[in-house]
Design an enzyme around this catalytic site. Structure first.
Site, PDB file in Angstrom:
ATOM      1  N   LYS A  98     -47.315  -9.942  51.063  1.00 34.04           N
ATOM      2  CA  LYS A  98     -48.724 -10.203  50.659  1.00 34.04           C
ATOM      3  C   LYS A  98     -49.549  -9.126  50.115  1.00 34.04           C
ATOM      4  O   LYS A  98     -49.938  -8.341  50.844  1.00 34.04           O
ATOM      5  CB  LYS A  98     -49.509 -10.995  51.773  1.00 34.04           C
ATOM      6  CG  LYS A  98     -50.590 -11.769  51.252  1.00 34.04           C
ATOM      7  CD  LYS A  98     -51.455 -11.836  52.437  1.00 34.04           C
ATOM      8  CE  LYS A  98     -52.608 -10.872  52.517  1.00 34.04           C
ATOM      9  NZ  LYS A  98     -53.736 -10.686  51.265  1.00 34.04           N
ATOM     10  N   GLU A 108     -51.183   1.218  59.343  1.00 34.00           N
ATOM     11  CA  GLU A 108     -51.778   2.508  58.817  1.00 34.00           C
ATOM     12  C   GLU A 108     -53.192   2.265  58.198  1.00 34.00           C
ATOM     13  O   GLU A 108     -53.480   1.633  57.454  1.00 34.00           O
ATOM     14  CB  GLU A 108     -50.934   3.252  57.751  1.00 34.00           C
ATOM     15  CG  GLU A 108     -51.053   4.707  57.407  1.00 34.00           C
ATOM     16  CD  GLU A 108     -52.426   4.890  56.441  1.00 34.00           C
ATOM     17  OE1 GLU A 108     -53.415   5.062  57.194  1.00 34.00           O
ATOM     18  OE2 GLU A 108     -52.259   4.699  55.201  1.00 34.00           O
ATOM     19  N   CYS A 148     -55.771   7.353  51.404  1.00 35.40           N
ATOM     20  CA  CYS A 148     -55.972   7.528  53.036  1.00 35.40           C
ATOM     21  C   CYS A 148     -55.941   9.104  53.252  1.00 35.40           C
ATOM     22  O   CYS A 148     -56.504   9.281  54.345  1.00 35.40           O
ATOM     23  CB  CYS A 148     -55.256   6.486  53.705  1.00 35.40           C
ATOM     24  SG  CYS A 148     -53.326   6.811  53.211  1.00 35.40           S
ATOM     25  N   GLU A 155     -65.267   6.533  56.778  1.00 33.89           N
ATOM     26  CA  GLU A 155     -64.458   6.580  55.900  1.00 33.89           C
ATOM     27  C   GLU A 155     -65.091   5.913  54.602  1.00 33.89           C
ATOM     28  O   GLU A 155     -65.516   4.889  54.738  1.00 33.89           O
ATOM     29  CB  GLU A 155     -63.113   5.803  56.101  1.00 33.89           C
ATOM     30  CG  GLU A 155     -62.481   6.167  54.784  1.00 33.89           C
ATOM     31  CD  GLU A 155     -60.725   5.499  55.266  1.00 33.89           C
ATOM     32  OE1 GLU A 155     -59.799   5.967  54.920  1.00 33.89           O
ATOM     33  OE2 GLU A 155     -60.694   4.587  55.764  1.00 33.89           O
TER      34      GLU A 155
END
Length: 725
Positions: A404, A485, A519, A614
């Site tokens: 997905k 993650e 990331c 973030e």
């Protein structure tokens, strides 16, 4: 330089390094260009100054060696280029830079033979290193330029030390001269002997090389692939369920972030009922796929990697167009995907051997079996590499896999599906199931038939998946394994001993590569007080040099962010930061896409919003600290532990960082993005994620169930069962 404004300028020059294998061809090209231009320019001819760096970089990238590996080969090329230069003295002004008496004498002999005017070329030597040679050349009536490094003390000392190391090497003319070698040997013609090729260090796993875009033929292939992809925009991409592409009730558009009016593809999103069909198909397919030998599964996945290599330029172009990544970084992503295919195939064959712990009279065998159905939920920022990595890890270990992808990168996921089907994946074993995460994604995460979920994305979604997967559903007879993650708030520490040139360049690349949407990207730069002001000034100026624009343009270094939602969120963070800290730079950006210009804030404190949350965009917080201990404390003072960097020449600081810097991947005196499969397994801890490192020796174990079988093999007779004869 061919424009009228600059055509008559003679105060420009180019340095050519004779240790480069293609330097003579470069000189031929410059001669042709200079003849067209009319006004001569200076060509400074040197042997070459960065042999170690050139060889190491080429070996790291698995590129052909760009330099000669014998000094004699460089000397031969140098003399041939000297001849060529002086033969064309009316077009190019030669500057012969060498401390080798033979090289300078050879240049003089050529000039005298060709009757080159003495004012049409010059000799060059380094101050303090070729003084006697310079005096001798002057006495013969030749022009001599003595050069020296100019600037700050430490960089200048580093330069001089490098030159001293070069000139005291065993093969150096200066070293041999000091050893009082016979003059005949010192001025003898250079000759080649033995094998001139360097033997590269052997690696257990050899990564596929990225495209070297300095080669014109490869640039042409990339340009043609990009043009072909642009001619294919706007097509419809449907889900792949049980080997068939199925129609859907919902169609959404995927657009080019560089040009938001351009539709890359029409995406069919599955419904909950279609998700159930896919899960049923996976359950049936698993009966045979789990029995398929590991060698056969590995063969299919390797074949997929080979197909990716064949379609490399096309795939890079799709990544460029759909998610706004410059071609060079898109190409590196394709390399990573190929590496995942080949590395995980190797690893599965290794694990398939199991372990033998036999003792007398008893066999003890430890082996692995697939878990069942794997759900892969992949991100948009590495839509090809990460999606491929998680998917082929699940497949090669014998699990049936549903991919997905993020809505904004589903065209790229469709290309992965095409490749896996062409590689021979049976129907039902792999299925492409794009859909709304809040409905279809949540349904599959909570489904009792799903055994494993591999996720890369935001912390918010990752934590929700982790919590939902822990709930035992009716009929579920297993606990779900979650690999997640979830990002980072990555810091680079720059101490007072660092090479600021290296630190600035590394920080710029780490912070603004792919517009900070990695990331692993650097979003905090923590600088020791003695060098803070100098670093910030140079960091800002270096960032100003970045070109912001559409990623299909070769000159672009910073492209757009992924969509309007991301753009709005990042701009909101910038406004918050303006209230908390000092704006050092906010670059302008185009307005025809989802652009945010690189932005830098100074005087950021550890508790400021942009130092904790973030942002996932081209926004960097530069922070001042008084000690290295404080720097580590600030670096570790977030919820994340993914990547981190240190620029330092202090062995003490390097050792301390290795022990105390809380990150999954620590990079010292280099950029902090771009982990390479097998070489730098990637992943973090704390709230950066859960699970073993992608591209590492433990990763596939998460997709497998270990089993142990112990059998007593002492003689017990043979008892046939009636009816089984």
């Amino acid at each position: 330089m061919l424009e009228e404004e600059f055509r008559n300028r003679s105060d420009i020059g180019v340095t050519l390094q004779a240790y480069l294998r293609d330097s003579k061809q470069d000189l031929h090209d410059l001669i042709s260009w200079a003849k067209q231009r009319g006004t001569p320019i200076t060509i400074r001819l040197v042997k070459g100054a960065y042999w170690d760096q050139e060889t190491i970089k080429s070996e790291q990238n698995h590129w052909p060696q760009p330099v000669y590996n014998q000094k004699s080969a460089t000397d031969v090329n140098y003399e041939e280029m000297t001849q060529l230069l002086l033969e064309n003295h009316q077009y190019l002004y030669a500057a012969i830079g060498s401390h080798n008496v033979r090289s300078q004498a050879r240049a003089i002999a050529i000039a005298e033979t060709l009757k080159v005017p003495s004012r049409a070329f010059e000799m060059q030597v380094l101050y303090g290193m070729g003084d006697q040679l310079a005096k001798a050349l002057v006495k013969t009536g030749h022009r001599v330029r003595v050069y020296a490094p100019y600037g700050n003390l430490l960089p200048g000392m580093a330069y001089l030390i490098r030159r001293l190391l070069e000139n005291t090497a065993n093969s150096s003319f200066l070293r041999q001269n000091l050893e009082e070698r016979p003059i005949e040997d010192l001025i003898a013609s250079p000759t080649l002997s033995g094998n001139t090729e360097r033997i590269a260090q052997k690696e257990s796993f050899v990564n596929v090389p990225d495209t070297d875009y300095s080669r014109e033929v490869l640039r042409d292939k990339a340009e043609k692939a990009l043009a072909k992809v642009k001619d294919s925009l706007g097509k419809t991409y449907l889900p792949l369920i049980n080997g068939e592409y199925v129609q859907t009730d919902v169609i959404v558009e995927s657009v080019n972030p560089s040009k938001s009016s351009e539709v890359v593809g029409q995406i069919g999103l599955i419904s909950v009922s279609q998700a159930e069909q896919a899960l049923n198909a996976a359950r049936e397919a698993f009966k045979d796929w789990k029995k398929t030998p590991a060698t056969e599964r590995a063969r299919i996945i390797r074949k997929a990697g080979d197909l990716m290599e064949e379609r490399r330029h096309e795939l890079s172009a799709w990544i460029c167009v759909e998610v706004g990544k410059v071609l060079q970084q898109a190409d590196a992503e394709v390399s990573e995907a190929i590496d995942f295919c080949r590395y995980y195939a190797d690893e599965m064959e290794r694990l398939d051997k199991g372990y033998n712990y036999d003792v007398a009279g008893e066999t003890n065998r430890y082996h692995y079996q697939p878990r069942g159905i794997a759900l892969v939920i992949s991100p948009w920022n590495f839509p090809f590499a990460i999606s491929t990595g998680m998917t082929v890890a699940a497949l090669v270990t014998g699990n049936c896999t549903l991919l997905k992808p993020a809505e904004t990168s589903t065209v790229i996921a469709a290309k992965i599906a095409e490749i896996l089907v062409d590689a021979g994946i049976p129907k039902g074993v792999f299925q492409l199931v794009p859909g709304k995460g809040s409905k279809v994604g949540a349904y599959m995460v909570n489904h009792p038939d799903v055994h494993l979920i591999a996720f890369t994305g935001s912390r918010e979604v990752g934590c929700r998946i982790y919590a939902d997967a822990a709930i035992l559903q009716p009929g579920q007879k297993h606990l779900k394994r979650v690999i997640a993650e979830m990002g980072g708030k990555n810091a680079i520490i720059v101490d007072e001993s660092s090479d600021l040139d290296q630190a600035v360049a590394g920080a710029v690349f780490s912070a603004f590569g792919y517009s900070g949407q990695k990331c692993s990207a650097a979003s905090r730069i923590i600088v020791l007080d003695p060098v803070y002001d100098a670093f910030l000034e140079r960091f800002v100026e270096a960032t100003k040099s970045l070109n912001v624009g559409a990623t299909d343009q070769p000159s672009t270094q910073v492209g757009p962010v992924i969509d309007a939602t991301a753009q709005k969120r990042i701009l909101e963070y910038i406004e918050i930061a303006k209230q908390e800290s000092t704006l050092a730079l906010q670059m302008e950006a185009p307005d025809n896409g989802f652009y945010v210009g690189p932005t830098i804030f100074g005087d950021v404190l550890p508790n400021h919003t942009i130092a904790q949350e973030e942002i996932f965009g081209p926004v960097v917080a530069v922070m001042r600290v008084k000690s290295f201990a404080e720097a580590l404390g600030v670096a570790n003072g977030t919820d994340y532990a993914l990547t981190g960097g240190l620029y330092s020449r202090s062995p003490e600081h390097i050792e301390q960082a290795q022990k105390e810097f809380e990150v999954g991947n620590l990079y010292i005196n280099r950029t902090i993005t771009g982990a390479i499969v097998s070489r730098q397994p990637f992943g973090g801890f704390k709230l950066s994620g859960v699970g073993s490192k992608a591209g590492g020796p433990d990763y596939l174990l998460q997709f497998l169930e270990p089993r142990h079988i112990s059998e007593n093999i002492q003689r017990q007779g043979f008892a046939p069962i009636e009816g089984n004869e």
